[in-house]
Scaffold this motif. Structure first.
Motif, PDB file in Angstrom:
ATOM      1  N   TYR A  35       0.834  -1.202   0.000  1.00  0.00           N
ATOM      2  CA  TYR A  35       0.000   0.000   0.000  1.00  0.00           C
ATOM      3  C   TYR A  35       0.870   1.254   0.000  1.00  0.00           C
ATOM      4  O   TYR A  35       0.567   2.231  -0.680  1.00  0.00           O
ATOM      5  CB  TYR A  35      -0.936   0.042   1.215  1.00  0.00           C
ATOM      6  CG  TYR A  35      -1.900  -1.113   1.336  1.00  0.00           C
ATOM      7  CD1 TYR A  35      -2.374  -1.789   0.220  1.00  0.00           C
ATOM      8  CD2 TYR A  35      -2.360  -1.529   2.572  1.00  0.00           C
ATOM      9  CE1 TYR A  35      -3.269  -2.841   0.343  1.00  0.00           C
ATOM     10  CE2 TYR A  35      -3.255  -2.579   2.708  1.00  0.00           C
ATOM     11  CZ  TYR A  35      -3.703  -3.233   1.591  1.00  0.00           C
ATOM     12  OH  TYR A  35      -4.588  -4.267   1.725  1.00  0.00           O
ATOM     13  N   SER A  38       2.632   1.530  -3.554  1.00  0.00           N
ATOM     14  CA  SER A  38       1.709   1.808  -4.655  1.00  0.00           C
ATOM     15  C   SER A  38       0.937   3.109  -4.444  1.00  0.00           C
ATOM     16  O   SER A  38       0.395   3.666  -5.395  1.00  0.00           O
ATOM     17  CB  SER A  38       0.717   0.659  -4.828  1.00  0.00           C
ATOM     18  OG  SER A  38      -0.184   0.621  -3.733  1.00  0.00           O
ATOM     19  N   LYS A  40      -1.822   3.260  -2.969  1.00  0.00           N
ATOM     20  CA  LYS A  40      -3.250   2.928  -3.019  1.00  0.00           C
ATOM     21  C   LYS A  40      -3.587   1.962  -1.894  1.00  0.00           C
ATOM     22  O   LYS A  40      -2.847   1.021  -1.637  1.00  0.00           O
ATOM     23  CB  LYS A  40      -3.611   2.252  -4.335  1.00  0.00           C
ATOM     24  CG  LYS A  40      -3.354   3.087  -5.553  1.00  0.00           C
ATOM     25  CD  LYS A  40      -3.692   2.295  -6.801  1.00  0.00           C
ATOM     26  CE  LYS A  40      -3.270   3.026  -8.043  1.00  0.00           C
ATOM     27  NZ  LYS A  40      -3.423   2.212  -9.235  1.00  0.00           N
ATOM     28  N   ASN A  67     -14.993   9.171  -1.312  1.00  0.00           N
ATOM     29  CA  ASN A  67     -15.053   8.252  -2.451  1.00  0.00           C
ATOM     30  C   ASN A  67     -16.502   7.970  -2.824  1.00  0.00           C
ATOM     31  O   ASN A  67     -16.861   6.843  -3.128  1.00  0.00           O
ATOM     32  CB  ASN A  67     -14.324   6.952  -2.121  1.00  0.00           C
ATOM     33  CG  ASN A  67     -12.851   7.169  -1.894  1.00  0.00           C
ATOM     34  OD1 ASN A  67     -12.234   7.974  -2.580  1.00  0.00           O
ATOM     35  ND2 ASN A  67     -12.279   6.477  -0.943  1.00  0.00           N
TER      36      ASN A  67
END
Length: 102
Positions: A35, A38, A40, A67
């Motif tokens: 995580y 990346s 993300k 989101n």
């Protein structure tokens, strides 16, 4: 309660009544490194099936969801909760709806 512990407790609730966990967010060191590298992290903590219907659990997102596009376009129920009691309340409503549909 930390998110990993809450996720474990929610998984126990789902599986104790015959639900099936398809996927859950990992919190171990390899996942945290991935995580971090990346940039993300999955928004959904748990994806599961109950009486043939897919649903997801998101832990720790406040009601002003950043989101919201993902939530609105998901096509299946998403339970957003911060505590086990909050999850149980929403999951009980989901179970009641699914059982009354049958």
């Amino acid at each position: 309660m930390d998110t990993a512990a809450l996720q474990r407790d929610i998984c126990k609730v789902i599986t104790s009544i015959g639900g099936y966990i398809k996927w859950k967010k990992e919190f171990g060191l390899p996942a945290r490194i991935y995580y971090f590298l990346s940039g993300k992290q999955p928004v959904i903590n748990i994806e599961a099936l109950f009486l043939g219907e897919r649903f997801a659990v998101v832990i720790g997102q406040n009601k002003g969801r950043k989101n919201s596009n993902m939530f609105n376009s998901s096509g299946y129920r998403i339970i957003v909760c911060d505590t086990l009691a909050d999850f149980r309340r929403q999951f009980d409503a989901f179970k009641a709806q699914k059982l009354s549909d049958r």
